[in-house]
Design an enzyme around this catalytic site. Structure first.
Site, mmCIF file in Angstrom:
data_model
loop_
_atom_site.group_PDB
_atom_site.id
_atom_site.type_symbol
_atom_site.label_atom_id
_atom_site.label_comp_id
_atom_site.label_asym_id
_atom_site.label_seq_id
_atom_site.Cartn_x
_atom_site.Cartn_y
_atom_site.Cartn_z
ATOM 1 N N ARG A 21 4.412 -14.182 18.105
ATOM 2 C CA ARG A 21 4.899 -13.991 16.736
ATOM 3 C C ARG A 21 6.419 -13.857 16.711
ATOM 4 O O ARG A 21 6.997 -13.064 17.451
ATOM 5 C CB ARG A 21 4.254 -12.758 16.099
ATOM 6 C CG ARG A 21 2.751 -12.911 15.950
ATOM 7 C CD ARG A 21 2.092 -11.621 15.512
ATOM 8 N NE ARG A 21 0.640 -11.745 15.565
ATOM 9 C CZ ARG A 21 -0.162 -11.673 14.508
ATOM 10 N NH1 ARG A 21 0.336 -11.495 13.317
ATOM 11 N NH2 ARG A 21 -1.465 -11.801 14.652
ATOM 12 N N SER A 189 -7.967 -11.944 2.089
ATOM 13 C CA SER A 189 -6.669 -12.601 1.951
ATOM 14 C C SER A 189 -6.499 -13.847 2.793
ATOM 15 O O SER A 189 -5.626 -14.668 2.509
ATOM 16 C CB SER A 189 -5.553 -11.613 2.303
ATOM 17 O OG SER A 189 -5.599 -11.250 3.671
ATOM 18 N N HIS A 217 -5.586 -6.823 -2.093
ATOM 19 C CA HIS A 217 -5.129 -8.147 -2.511
ATOM 20 C C HIS A 217 -5.571 -8.481 -3.931
ATOM 21 O O HIS A 217 -5.562 -9.650 -4.330
ATOM 22 C CB HIS A 217 -5.626 -9.214 -1.526
ATOM 23 C CG HIS A 217 -4.978 -9.113 -0.185
ATOM 24 N ND1 HIS A 217 -3.713 -9.596 0.083
ATOM 25 C CD2 HIS A 217 -5.409 -8.554 0.974
ATOM 26 C CE1 HIS A 217 -3.403 -9.354 1.338
ATOM 27 N NE2 HIS A 217 -4.412 -8.715 1.900
ATOM 28 N N LYS A 248 2.083 -4.693 -2.294
ATOM 29 C CA LYS A 248 1.828 -6.114 -2.566
ATOM 30 C C LYS A 248 2.143 -6.396 -4.032
ATOM 31 O O LYS A 248 3.296 -6.546 -4.392
ATOM 32 C CB LYS A 248 0.414 -6.482 -2.136
ATOM 33 C CG LYS A 248 0.235 -6.430 -0.608
ATOM 34 C CD LYS A 248 -1.121 -6.874 -0.158
ATOM 35 C CE LYS A 248 -1.191 -7.045 1.353
ATOM 36 N NZ LYS A 248 -0.984 -5.803 2.123
ATOM 37 N N THR A 278 5.141 12.752 6.803
ATOM 38 C CA THR A 278 6.067 12.932 5.692
ATOM 39 C C THR A 278 5.641 12.056 4.519
ATOM 40 O O THR A 278 5.282 10.888 4.690
ATOM 41 C CB THR A 278 7.502 12.549 6.126
ATOM 42 O OG1 THR A 278 7.886 13.394 7.214
ATOM 43 C CG2 THR A 278 8.490 12.715 4.991
#
Length: 404
Positions: A21, A189, A217, A248, A278
């Site tokens: 990748r 998706s 999605h 998204k 957090t």
């Protein structure tokens, strides 16, 4: 042990399989999405058009969202200051959870730092709370759902994708007294198809199971107010837990669940992935709050997105490109080979200024590698026509087979 050799060999395998990748170095142009600048392999930034963003509606660029974030930054500063239990429970968080509960017609909602975390933390915690729980997981469920189910340590039954007969077969063969949870997504998706939610709920009712639906999605993009496929199909009330993302269609960052008050309180009180991290910056939460409120009232973005998706699907099909069947806003183009998928992606970026990432294993099965296009309300018909022409030229150059 030669540690360096082992690590290098692991990376070499990815290169050999054609699925290493590469993260493309870009900056989006505020107010001009899908236009961006690419810094990869150039002396200076090169203008590009983004075709693979999950900011499906361009809400990350919306003036209301930007303005709300700027106002919050100047009002309260940058960070939340802690976990929700220790200093990080701001009024922005409380307001957003109220809006999300209302969006799905649920009593309560709970914010997480990402959609991945909301899935992993909720599924792992639920099954631990329910003694002897069995989770029935659609085989194409997201990696975050799989991780949560695995971390729960409970029994898992995997049912064939959207195969109701197989799901019922598994439910019927299980101990009728065992707690049961059916986990699935609304929009898948990578294959761009939709789950039969009502029928899944019918089986849940029949076999006394609870349901967990990942709507990441779909939220913002389907339903009269953006409540997802469950709102569109009028089945939200039948789903025990609805999970969604804020990164998204809503255009910012974060994840959440919506359910009845007691279930949300259980996750809030027991899930380590919620308790010990957090909380989201109030600046981000303010942006999401503006986005959710806008999309509850406006269908303009949803309608324009669907029009763009329909145009691109037809353009690809008319050109003989191998566009996969899709009943959603996602437009996948089947390649079937990781090396070719990467090569097409590289040519599009270098020669045409088109940015779309190849989708390879393990995101999709080997041999089903693809390019995944996400046309939105700001992609013009001219852009889509140019994209189709570019792909046709590449197909001819690489001597690739077109659809029949």
């Amino acid at each position: 042990m030669d540690y360096s050799k082992v690590f290098n060999a692991a990376i070499d395998r990815l290169h050999e399989e054609g699925r290493y990748r590469v993260f493309i170095d870009i900056l989006r142009n505020k107010g001009a999405f899908p236009n961006a600048r690419c810094f990869a392999g150039h002396n200076g930034p090169k203008p590009i058009t983004v075709w693979c963003s999950n900011d499906y509606l361009g809400m990350g660029q919306h003036p209301k969202v930007i303005s709300a974030m700027e106002a919050a930054l100047h009002d309260v500063g940058a960070g939340s200051g802690g976990t929700r239990n220790i200093g990080g429970n701001t009024h922005y968080h409380v307001d957003l959870e109220g809006e999300l509960a209302d969006l799905h017609g649920k009593e309560s909602a709970l914010l997480f730092t990402s959609g991945y975390v909301s899935n992993e933390a909720t599924l792992a915690t639920l099954a631990k709370i329910l003694p002897g729980c069995i989770i029935y997981s659609d085989e194409l469920n997201h990696a975050s759902m799989i991780a949560g189910i695995r971390n729960s340590g409970c029994e898992k039954q995997v049912w064939r994708h959207n195969d109701l007969a197989h799901l019922e077969e598994l439910l019927a063969a299980s101990d009728p007294d065992a707690p049961k949870l059916i986990a699935f997504e609304s929009v898948y998706s990578m294959d761009a198809d939709i789950a039969p939610i009502a029928e899944i709920c019918d089986l849940a009712d029949k076999y006394n199971a609870i349901t967990y639906c990942d709507e990441v999605h779909a939220v913002g993009m389907y339903g009269a107010r953006g409540g997802g496929i469950s709102e569109r199909d009028e089945v939200s009330d039948r789903i025990t837990i609805i999970e969604g993302t804020l990164g998204k269609a809503f255009g910012v960052m974060g994840g959440y669940i919506a359910a009845d008050r007691v279930i949300v309180d259980v996750i809030r009180s027991y899930a380590p992935g919620f308790i010990f991290t957090t909380s989201l910056s109030p600046v981000l939460v303010a942006g999401v709050l503006a986005s959710v409120r806008h999309l509850k009232a406006s269908s303009e973005e949803r309608e324009a997105q669907q029009a763009s998706a329909a145009f691109l699907k037809k353009s690809f099909a008319d050109a003989g490109l191998p566009v996969m069947d899709s009943v959603t806003h996602i437009v996948p183009l089947m390649i079937g080979d990781p090396v070719k998928a990467k090569r097409i992606s590289d040519i599009l970026l270098a020669e045409y200024g088109v940015y779309v990432q190849p989708i390879n294993f393990p995101t999709v099965p080997r041999g089903t590698e693809r390019l995944r296009f996400t046309p939105g309300p700001t992609h013009t018909e001219a852009m889509m026509t140019e994209l189709t022409s570019a792909l046709c030229e590449i197909w001819e150059r690489m001597e690739l087979r077109k659809a029949a």
